[in-house]
Design a protein around this motif. Sequence first.
Motif, short mmCIF file in Angstrom:
data_model
loop_
_atom_site.label_atom_id
_atom_site.label_comp_id
_atom_site.label_asym_id
_atom_site.label_seq_id
_atom_site.Cartn_x
_atom_site.Cartn_y
_atom_site.Cartn_z
N GLN A 130 -4.35 12.59 -5.91
CA GLN A 130 -5.35 11.59 -4.88
C GLN A 130 -5.65 10.43 -5.49
N GLU A 131 -6.53 10.28 -6.43
CA GLU A 131 -6.47 9.51 -6.71
C GLU A 131 -5.31 7.78 -6.93
N GLU A 132 -4.25 8.47 -7.62
CA GLU A 132 -2.85 7.77 -7.78
C GLU A 132 -2.43 7.68 -6.44
N TYR A 133 -3.39 8.38 -5.26
CA TYR A 133 -2.69 8.22 -3.76
C TYR A 133 -3.44 6.68 -3.24
N LEU A 134 -4.68 7.44 -3.48
CA LEU A 134 -5.72 6.10 -3.03
C LEU A 134 -5.41 5.10 -3.67
N ASP A 135 -5.24 4.56 -4.66
CA ASP A 135 -4.97 3.17 -5.57
C ASP A 135 -3.38 2.92 -4.37
N GLY A 136 -2.64 3.70 -4.59
CA GLY A 136 -1.36 2.62 -3.81
C GLY A 136 -1.47 2.95 -2.17
N VAL A 137 -2.38 3.27 -1.35
CA VAL A 137 -2.54 2.53 -0.27
C VAL A 137 -2.99 1.80 0.14
N LEU A 138 -4.14 1.32 -0.94
CA LEU A 138 -4.69 -0.25 -1.17
C LEU A 138 -3.32 -1.00 -0.99
N PRO A 139 -4.13 -2.48 0.08
CA PRO A 139 -3.29 -3.33 0.34
C PRO A 139 -3.45 -4.56 -1.26
N PRO A 140 -2.29 -4.84 -0.87
CA PRO A 140 -2.81 -6.05 -2.16
C PRO A 140 -3.57 -6.98 -1.65
N ARG A 141 -4.37 -7.23 -3.45
CA ARG A 141 -5.30 -8.50 -3.29
C ARG A 141 -5.04 -9.94 -2.64
N ASP A 142 -5.36 -10.66 -2.19
CA ASP A 142 -5.26 -12.36 -2.23
C ASP A 142 -4.93 -12.39 -4.24
N ALA A 143 -4.73 -13.46 -4.57
CA ALA A 143 -4.20 -14.21 -5.35
C ALA A 143 -5.26 -14.44 -6.70
N LEU A 144 -6.42 -15.07 -5.97
CA LEU A 144 -7.62 -15.01 -6.90
C LEU A 144 -8.24 -13.49 -7.03
N ILE A 145 -8.68 -12.86 -6.26
CA ILE A 145 -8.92 -11.98 -6.84
C ILE A 145 -8.31 -10.70 -7.02
#
Length: 224
Positions: free
Chosen positions: A11-26
Amino acid sequence: VKRGGILRPGQEEYLDGVLPPRDALIAEVEQRGLREEVPISDPATASLLAILVRACGARRILEVGTAIGYGVLWMAKAAPEAHITTIDVDPGRIAVARAYAERAGVSERVEFVEGPALEVLGRLSGPFDLAYIDAVKAEYRRYLDLLLPLLRVGGLVVADNVLWSGEVAEPPEEGESAESRAMGTFNAYLMMHPQLQSVILPLGDGVAVAAKTRPLRIEMGGPF
Ligand SMILES: C[S@@+](CC[C@H](N)C(=O)[O-])C[C@H]1O[C@@H](n2cnc3c(N)ncnc32)[C@H](O)[C@@H]1O
């Protein structure tokens, strides 16, 4: 230091995977946090914070525990009008956070306050729209007592690590850590607090979200 382990790994892997990529600085701050083992917020938790500051139209935000400014960047970006006051006891970390805030072009809206949170909170004035509690686990309850009078009615409190890797709900047989015990006490206090409506979300390392529902008489200038 990666905490978590609240959800089943899939479940954790799935939720990590669906998070959109962060902007470059973040993304850079995230990488640095991992590399240097600085305890920064979980991206899903930071994302929740960003959504909440947006949703409540936050203009004044308080953060207890800056680290290297990961939460600051997320919140400053989500609330482009907001002013953030953030507290950390570690001057080295504040310097790093300040440099990132400058690079993000938000440093004019961020006040970095160096010192032990219990001391600093006692001399701040409100009103704040949202407060994010993320420093010493054994002090959460006292942070809440100090910052609640500074929060407007309808304002939000967010607290990180409240499930402490799952230990709060299921203490290990070899004994519960001091942090886990402190979180258990804090959670019970938060959930039954007469001025708050609260919920605990199994996100990241466990995140509590609470809304201030009413002022105290003393906050209204009483006793009358
Ligand atoms: C989990 S980190 C904060 C992460 C940050 N909120 C973020 O979004 O990435 C906790 C921070 O609390 C700071 N801290 C520890 N003791 C403190 C104290 N007594 N007062 C204020 N900050 C403290 C630590 O230096 C550390 O940087």
